[in-house]
Design a protein around this motif. Structure first.
Motif, PDB file in Angstrom:
ATOM      1  N   ARG A  41       0.963  -1.225   0.094  1.00  0.00           N
ATOM      2  CA  ARG A  41      -0.009   0.049   0.072  1.00  0.00           C
ATOM      3  C   ARG A  41       0.879   1.252   0.202  1.00  0.00           C
ATOM      4  NH1 ARG A  41      -4.740   0.276   4.436  1.00  0.00           N
ATOM      5  NH2 ARG A  41      -5.680  -0.819   2.859  1.00  0.00           N
ATOM      6  N   ILE A  42       0.449   2.022  -0.618  1.00  0.00           N
ATOM      7  CA  ILE A  42       1.015   3.512  -0.649  1.00  0.00           C
ATOM      8  C   ILE A  42       0.309   4.730  -0.353  1.00  0.00           C
ATOM      9  CG2 ILE A  42       1.073   3.753  -3.136  1.00  0.00           C
ATOM     10  CD1 ILE A  42       3.870   5.065  -2.986  1.00  0.00           C
ATOM     11  N   GLY A  43       0.809   5.661   0.453  1.00  0.00           N
ATOM     12  CA  GLY A  43      -0.121   6.790   0.705  1.00  0.00           C
ATOM     13  C   GLY A  43       0.844   8.105   1.217  1.00  0.00           C
ATOM     14  N   TRP A  44       0.196   9.114   1.587  1.00  0.00           N
ATOM     15  CA  TRP A  44       0.923  10.095   2.088  1.00  0.00           C
ATOM     16  C   TRP A  44       1.130  10.259   3.310  1.00  0.00           C
ATOM     17  CZ3 TRP A  44       3.234  11.711  -2.069  1.00  0.00           C
ATOM     18  CH2 TRP A  44       2.509  12.009  -3.128  1.00  0.00           C
ATOM     19  N   ALA A  45       2.532  10.723   3.636  1.00  0.00           N
ATOM     20  CA  ALA A  45       2.712  10.913   5.270  1.00  0.00           C
ATOM     21  C   ALA A  45       3.464  12.252   5.322  1.00  0.00           C
ATOM     22  CB  ALA A  45       3.930   9.614   5.566  1.00  0.00           C
ATOM     23  N   ALA A  46       3.648  12.409   6.819  1.00  0.00           N
ATOM     24  CA  ALA A  46       4.055  13.629   7.076  1.00  0.00           C
ATOM     25  C   ALA A  46       5.635  13.690   6.918  1.00  0.00           C
ATOM     26  CB  ALA A  46       3.598  14.103   8.498  1.00  0.00           C
ATOM     27  N   PRO A  47       6.328  14.650   5.943  1.00  0.00           N
ATOM     28  CA  PRO A  47       7.529  14.718   6.091  1.00  0.00           C
ATOM     29  C   PRO A  47       8.424  14.915   7.300  1.00  0.00           C
ATOM     30  CG  PRO A  47       6.555  16.050   4.261  1.00  0.00           C
ATOM     31  CD  PRO A  47       5.551  15.535   5.161  1.00  0.00           C
ATOM     32  N   ALA A  48       7.878  15.767   8.203  1.00  0.00           N
ATOM     33  CA  ALA A  48       8.616  15.857   9.343  1.00  0.00           C
ATOM     34  C   ALA A  48       8.144  14.799  10.584  1.00  0.00           C
ATOM     35  CB  ALA A  48       8.288  17.177   9.913  1.00  0.00           C
ATOM     36  N   GLY A  49       7.329  13.658   9.986  1.00  0.00           N
ATOM     37  CA  GLY A  49       6.872  12.803  11.051  1.00  0.00           C
ATOM     38  C   GLY A  49       6.117  13.414  12.010  1.00  0.00           C
ATOM     39  N   ARG A  50       6.231  13.057  13.276  1.00  0.00           N
ATOM     40  CA  ARG A  50       5.396  13.575  14.281  1.00  0.00           C
ATOM     41  C   ARG A  50       5.790  14.923  14.691  1.00  0.00           C
ATOM     42  NH1 ARG A  50       5.651   8.237  18.454  1.00  0.00           N
ATOM     43  NH2 ARG A  50       4.737   6.643  17.235  1.00  0.00           N
ATOM     44  N   LEU A  51       7.038  15.214  14.679  1.00  0.00           N
ATOM     45  CA  LEU A  51       7.583  16.626  14.686  1.00  0.00           C
ATOM     46  C   LEU A  51       6.772  17.630  14.073  1.00  0.00           C
ATOM     47  CD1 LEU A  51      11.262  15.958  15.167  1.00  0.00           C
ATOM     48  CD2 LEU A  51       9.885  16.165  17.120  1.00  0.00           C
ATOM     49  N   GLY A  52       6.108  17.380  13.173  1.00  0.00           N
ATOM     50  CA  GLY A  52       5.649  18.326  11.846  1.00  0.00           C
ATOM     51  C   GLY A  52       4.080  18.272  12.302  1.00  0.00           C
ATOM     52  N   GLY A  53       3.644  17.782  13.274  1.00  0.00           N
ATOM     53  CA  GLY A  53       2.174  17.933  13.553  1.00  0.00           C
ATOM     54  C   GLY A  53       1.294  17.478  12.737  1.00  0.00           C
ATOM     55  N   GLY A  54       1.814  16.285  11.834  1.00  0.00           N
ATOM     56  CA  GLY A  54       1.110  15.683  10.787  1.00  0.00           C
ATOM     57  C   GLY A  54       0.926  16.228   9.531  1.00  0.00           C
ATOM     58  N   HIS A  55       1.422  17.242   9.461  1.00  0.00           N
ATOM     59  CA  HIS A  55       1.119  18.232   8.100  1.00  0.00           C
ATOM     60  C   HIS A  55       1.882  17.269   7.082  1.00  0.00           C
ATOM     61  CE1 HIS A  55      -0.482  21.884  10.255  1.00  0.00           C
ATOM     62  NE2 HIS A  55       0.565  21.667  11.014  1.00  0.00           N
ATOM     63  N   LEU A  56       1.083  17.274   5.798  1.00  0.00           N
ATOM     64  CA  LEU A  56       1.457  16.531   4.792  1.00  0.00           C
ATOM     65  C   LEU A  56       2.200  17.212   3.718  1.00  0.00           C
ATOM     66  CD1 LEU A  56      -1.562  14.364   4.234  1.00  0.00           C
ATOM     67  CD2 LEU A  56       0.502  13.745   5.477  1.00  0.00           C
ATOM     68  N   LEU A  57       2.303  18.645   3.782  1.00  0.00           N
ATOM     69  CA  LEU A  57       2.756  19.506   2.888  1.00  0.00           C
ATOM     70  C   LEU A  57       3.625  20.707   3.576  1.00  0.00           C
ATOM     71  CD1 LEU A  57       3.165  20.663  -0.122  1.00  0.00           C
ATOM     72  CD2 LEU A  57       1.176  22.086   0.389  1.00  0.00           C
ATOM     73  N   HIS A  58       4.812  20.849   2.938  1.00  0.00           N
ATOM     74  CA  HIS A  58       5.557  21.998   3.382  1.00  0.00           C
ATOM     75  C   HIS A  58       6.078  22.769   2.030  1.00  0.00           C
ATOM     76  CE1 HIS A  58       6.516  20.561   7.537  1.00  0.00           C
ATOM     77  NE2 HIS A  58       6.439  19.317   6.829  1.00  0.00           N
ATOM     78  N   GLU A  59       5.615  24.138   2.041  1.00  0.00           N
ATOM     79  CA  GLU A  59       5.638  24.806   1.044  1.00  0.00           C
ATOM     80  C   GLU A  59       6.437  26.244   1.419  1.00  0.00           C
ATOM     81  OE1 GLU A  59       3.798  27.136  -2.818  1.00  0.00           O
ATOM     82  OE2 GLU A  59       2.716  25.454  -1.781  1.00  0.00           O
TER      83      GLU A  59
END
Length: 308
Positions: A41-59
């Motif tokens: 299975r493949i899906g989107w994950a938070a680039p910063a992991g738990r440290l990023g508050g679950g945010h899937l996108l950084h711009e």
């Protein structure tokens, strides 16, 4: 955060969603744990992991960072075969007959289904860099097929995505061979490393050389025999070193010491999320500049017909 590999793609006629819209559609395809019967299975994950508050996108400054999580159950074919062979032997011994090929196929499917829930799960996070101003995507993976998996997920997420592999007027294999053969042909800011893979035009196999002088007489003799460079270690003015492949993939990337020091001295207040974003924007800026220079040295970009 620093990318190790890069497969590059040109985006065509893509409507750009706002960061808010992008976050919503990414969340609809967020990675979920594998079910017992799921092989992968493949899906989107938070680039910063738990440290990023679950945010899937950084711009940041037109550069987007998103990450795919690819999960796969490891079930070796030898394990399945061993179990099938045991069951086949039991059936043949108890019923005094040969098990048919059709029955073996059915047994294999049943054994696979029974063993999958107990198989180990391997997870791989694959980062994607999207330069929205240049309409360029780079996927951080050594495997072209893994990069295509991430693009397929992005295509499903956005509804459509027209992309082509980045390509140049001069084929990388031709340019790398010329740079090896003729020192005067090398761009001023381009230096050769000490790693090369040469392929003969016929069936004479491949020559791989590491930690060698690429300007040596031995190397020239190999080139004179008609061999061409499929992989070549290069560096650009101390900013970036990598191994260029004949499909324009950049692998074993190392960023220059000055850039790493700039990241280390950035005032991020020991904030892990701020550190990730600092590293990312410095990396993205370097990749943008140096990919453009490399494409220029390869005669400029070619236009290819996109696929939806």
């Amino acid at each position: 955060m620093w990318f190790k590999h890069l497969h590059l793609y040109r985006i065509h006629e893509q409507q750009l969603l706002s960061p808010e819209q992008m976050a919503v559609v990414l969340d609809e395809h967020r990675a979920k744990p594998l079910g017992n019967s799921d092989a992968r299975r493949i899906g989107w994950a938070a680039p910063a992991g738990r440290l990023g508050g679950g945010h899937l996108l950084h711009e940041i400054q037109g550069h987007r960072l998103i990450s795919a999580l690819r999960q796969e159950r490891l079930l070796p074919a030898s394990v399945v075969k061993e179990e099938v062979d045991e069951q086949v032997a039991e059936i043949e011994a108890s019923e005094g007959r040969k098990v048919t090929r059709k029955e073996k196929t059915a047994l294999k499917e049943q054994v696979t289904e029974n063993l999958l829930p107990r198989a180990f799960v391997r997870s791989q996070k694959i980062d994607l860099w999207w330069d929205t101003e240049r309409q360029l995507i780079g996927v951080n993976t050594s495997s072209r097929s893994r990069a295509e998996d991430v693009l397929d997920l992005l295509r499903e997420t956005l509804g459509s995505l027209k992309v082509t592999s980045l390509s140049t007027q001069t084929l990388p294999i031709r340019a790398m061979t010329t740079w090896l053969d003729d020192t005067a042909s090398r761009p001023t800011d381009l230096q050769l490393g000490d790693n090369v893979e040469l392929k003969a035009k016929g069936d004479d196999g491949v020559v791989r050389a590491r930690q060698v002088d690429l300007d040596s007489d031995e190397m020239q003799q190999l080139l004179e025999s008609g061999r061409q460079a499929r992989k070549l270690a290069l560096s650009i003015e101390g900013q970036l070193s990598f191994i260029l492949h004949d499909d324009l993939a950049l692998k074993s990337i190392r960023f220059g010491d000055a850039l790493i020091e700039e990241a280390d001295h950035a005032d991020d207040g020991d904030d892990a999320l701020a550190r990730l974003e600092t590293d990312f924007i410095l990396m993205a800026g370097s990749l943008r500049t140096n990919v453009e220079r490399l494409v220029e040295w390869l005669g400029g970009e070619t236009q290819r017909e996109p696929t939806a």
